[in-house]
Design an enzyme around this catalytic site. Structure first.
Site, PDB file in Angstrom:
ATOM      1  N   HIS A  79      67.262 -59.103 -91.952  1.00 40.48           N
ATOM      2  CA  HIS A  79      66.721 -59.959 -90.887  1.00 40.48           C
ATOM      3  C   HIS A  79      67.128 -61.422 -91.099  1.00 40.48           C
ATOM      4  CE1 HIS A  79      63.230 -56.855 -90.296  1.00 40.48           C
ATOM      5  NE2 HIS A  79      64.422 -56.353 -90.060  1.00 40.48           N
ATOM      6  N   HIS A 261      66.261 -54.066 -81.997  1.00 41.32           N
ATOM      7  CA  HIS A 261      66.078 -54.326 -83.423  1.00 41.32           C
ATOM      8  C   HIS A 261      67.140 -53.605 -84.249  1.00 41.32           C
ATOM      9  CE1 HIS A 261      63.965 -55.648 -86.992  1.00 41.32           C
ATOM     10  NE2 HIS A 261      64.267 -54.452 -87.502  1.00 41.32           N
ATOM     11  N   ASP A 265      69.512 -55.335 -86.977  1.00 43.39           N
ATOM     12  CA  ASP A 265      69.783 -54.829 -88.321  1.00 43.39           C
ATOM     13  C   ASP A 265      71.284 -54.678 -88.566  1.00 43.39           C
ATOM     14  OD1 ASP A 265      67.153 -54.671 -89.161  1.00 43.39           O
ATOM     15  OD2 ASP A 265      66.936 -52.539 -88.733  1.00 43.39           O
ATOM     16  N   HIS A 288      70.590 -48.225 -91.933  1.00 44.71           N
ATOM     17  CA  HIS A 288      71.137 -49.063 -93.002  1.00 44.71           C
ATOM     18  C   HIS A 288      72.222 -48.353 -93.803  1.00 44.71           C
ATOM     19  CE1 HIS A 288      68.387 -52.308 -92.237  1.00 44.71           C
ATOM     20  NE2 HIS A 288      67.349 -51.498 -92.332  1.00 44.71           N
ATOM     21  N   HIS A 366     124.871 -77.560 -89.134  1.00 39.21           N
ATOM     22  CA  HIS A 366     124.549 -76.435 -90.017  1.00 39.21           C
ATOM     23  C   HIS A 366     124.734 -75.129 -89.259  1.00 39.21           C
ATOM     24  CE1 HIS A 366     122.108 -73.748 -92.607  1.00 39.21           C
ATOM     25  NE2 HIS A 366     122.470 -74.587 -93.577  1.00 39.21           N
TER      26      HIS A 366
END
Length: 464
Positions: A79, A261, A265, A288, A366
Site C-alpha cells: 500500500h 484494491h 496491490d 501477491h 574524408h
C-alpha cells in the site's frame, strides 16, 4: 507520465497500527537524491539497516508482501509503494520504527495525502523507464491466475476478479493514466471474506485488523451465535449484518472497490521491479504470489536487456540539455561542437546524441565518394559527452577546462554514415579524485554497438 525523476520537498510522518503484526509504528517519508529509488530503513534496529525495494528481497507473501535485507524485515509494503507509484515519486527513504507500515484505513489515500503535504520536487534527471517491447505473460492454471504485459508508450493497468460470490460477482478495474490514481484507486480499501477471518486470526495474522481498516465481505447467511463470536474476536461491542453483504454494513467507496484494491496491490507489488514501467498490464484474478512471480519475470527481462546494454532514445522527449545549454557548458564551437543533446545525466552516467548529416564539414575530404564518420570524430564526440558528466560535478562548469588524458581499449565495431543517429553513453569507472576522471564509453546506432573505449580526463580551473 512524468519524464523527470521526482522526490519530496520535506519529511512527513504517518503513525498507526500494522495490519498483520498489530504493532504501532511511525513511518517517515524523506527526500532522497537522484537514482536513490525506494528504500525502507528500520531505525528501531541496531545499525538502522536499509531494505531495498527489490523483488529479490521478497521473503513472505502471507496476505501481503514482506521484504527482508540486512537482517531486517518490513511487512505489508504494497500500500505504501502503490502511493509512491501513483504519485510518480521515484526517490524516497522510508524510515520505520517498527516491523510494518501503518495500515491506516486499509487503502493508500492517507499516504497520498501526507506526500502531497510534503510537496513533490522535480529532479534534474530523466526517469529510467523500462519499456515492455514484447509480450510477457505469467499463468497459474491451478488458481486461474493470468498476468500479461504488452508494449505501450504509457503505463496502463487493468484487473479482472471473479470471487464466485453472490455479493461481489465478477468485477474489473482499470487505470489508463496515473493521474487517475489519487481519486480512482488510492481510496480503495483492503478486504477479506468472512469465511477467511477466523483462519487468518489462527495463523497469527491481521492482529491489527479492524472494521475501520478493512472491508469484511459476508457471502453467506450468518447466525447470531457466530456474530457474537466475531464481536469477541474483533473486540467490538456489536457486529451485525442485515443480510448477505458487508459486515457492520460498511458503505463501499466504489461499487467495484475490491477490484480497485487488487489493482492498487498490483501497482505496489510491481514497484518491487525497481524501475517505472512503460507497458500495458492485464491481470486476471491477481494476488501477491502471482504479482511477485510476474515481477520477477519482468526483472529478468530487464536483466537480459541490460546485458545487451542498449540505450533508447525518444526524440519527442525534452532533453536534459539542449544545444544551447551544451554550448554554455562546453568551450567547443563550430565546427567542433559535436553533440546535439544530452538525454540523461546523473552522478555517474551521461548519455548524449549526435545526428550525422552529409553537411558535416569533414565529409568534403574524408572518403567523399563513400562518406564514413571518422573514428577520431566519434572519439571526440564521446569525450565531449563525458566532459558534460565531469563538469556536472562542479558548481560553475564554465570556470573549468576538461582535457583528454588517455584512451584505452578502443574498438570500432561498425561504420557510421550520414543519416545515422549516434547515442553515446559514458559511465564513471571510479569516483573522480584530484580532478582525474576515468570512464567507460559506448556508442550505439540503431540499437547496435558501433564503438567503445575507456577514457581518462582531467578537470582544471581556468585561472589555475
Amino acid at each position: 507520465m512524468n519524464d523527470k525523476q521526482h522526490t519530496i520537498k520535506a519529511p512527513v510522518t504517518v503513525s498507526g497500527i500494522g495490519l498483520h503484526t498489530g504493532v504501532v509504528s511511525n513511518m517517515t517519508f524523506k527526500p532522497a537524491p537522484i537514482n536513490h529509488g525506494h528504500k525502507f530503513q528500520r531505525i528501531d534496529l541496531p545499525g538502522k539497516p536499509i531494505i531495498n525495494v527489490d523483488v529479490d528481497n521478497v521473503v513472505d507473501l502471507s496476505r501481503g508482501t514482506t521484504i527482508e535485507q540486512n537482517g531486517a524485515r518490513v511487512n505489508t509494503v504494497e500500500h505504501t509503494l502503490a502511493a509512491l507509484v501513483g504519485l510518480q515519486i521515484d526517490n524516497v527513504l522510508i524510515e520505520l520504527d517498527g516491523p510494518e507500515p501503518p495500515i491506516m484505513d486499509g487503502s493508500s489515500i492517507e499516504f497520498v495525502k501526507v506526500l502531497h503535504e510534503a510537496g513533490l520536487q522535480e529532479q534534474n534527471a530523466l526517469r529510467n523507464f523500462f519499456e515492455i517491447t514484447q509480450g510477457l505473460s505469467y499463468k497459474d492454471e491451478a488458481r486461474g491466475v493470468e498476468i500479461a504485459a504488452l508494449p505501450l508508450d504509457d503505463y496502463r493497468v487493468t484487473v479482472m476478479v471473479d470471487y464466485n460470490s453472490p455479493v461481489l460477482g465478477s468485477q474489473h478495474a482499470s487505470i489508463t493514466n496515473l493521474e487517475q490514481f489519487e481519486k480512482e484507486i488510492a481510496p480503495s480499501r483492503t478486504f477479506v471474506f468472512l469465511h477467511e477471518l477466523e483462519m487468518l486470526y489462527k495463523q497469527n495474522l491481521i492482529k491489527g485488523g479492524d472494521l475501520d481498516n478493512a472491508i469484511v465481505i459476508v457471502d453467506r447467511v450468518v447466525q447470531d451465535e457466530e456474530l457474537t463470536h466475531l464481536s469477541e474476536l474483533l473486540q467490538k461491542q456489536k457486529v451485525e449484518v442485515k443480510e448477505e453483504g458487508i459486515l457492520n454494513n460498511t458503505e463501499l467507496r466504489f461499487r467495484n472497490e475490491p477490484a480497485r484494491h487488487k489493482l492498487l496491490d498490483l501497482l505496489g507489488d510491481l514497484a518491487l521491479i525497481g524501475r517505472p514501467i512503460k507497458g500495458q498490464i492485464l491481470a486476471a484474478r491477481p494476488g501477491h504470489a502471482a504479482n511477485i512471480a510476474f515481477a520477477k519475470k519482468v526483472k529478468k527481462m530487464i536483466h537480459e536487456a541490460t546485458i545487451k546494454n542498449v540505450p533508447t532514445y525518444d526524440p519527442k522527449k525534452k532533453p536534459v540539455m539542449d544545444i544551447n545549454q551544451i554550448a554554455a557548458t562546453l568551450p567547443h564551437r563550430y565546427p567542433f561542437l559535436l553533440i546535439d543533446k544530452i538525454i540523461h545525466l546523473d552522478d555517474t552516467t551521461v548519455m548524449g546524441v549526435k545526428n550525422i548529416t552529409m553537411n558535416e564539414p569533414f565529409f568534403q575530404g574524408h572518403f567523399p565518394g563513400n562518406p564514413v564518420l571518422p573514428g577520431v570524430i566519434q572519439i571526440e564526440a564521446m569525450a565531449q559527452t563525458g566532459g558534460i558528466l565531469v563538469l556536472n560535478t562542479v558548481e560553475n562548469p564554465e570556470d573549468y577546462w576538461t582535457y583528454f588524458l588517455g584512451i584505452d581499449k578502443c574498438r570500432f565495431k561498425r561504420k557510421v554514415i550520414p543519416g545515422d543517429t549516434i547515442i553515446f553513453r559514458c559511465e564513471l569507472l571510479a569516483p573522480i579524485k584530484r580532478g582525474i576522471a576515468k570512464m567507460s564509453g559506448q556508442a550505439f546506432v540503431g540499437g547496435q554497438l558501433v564503438m567503445e573505449a575507456e577514457m581518462s580526463a582531467s578537470i582544471v580551473k581556468k585561472d589555475a
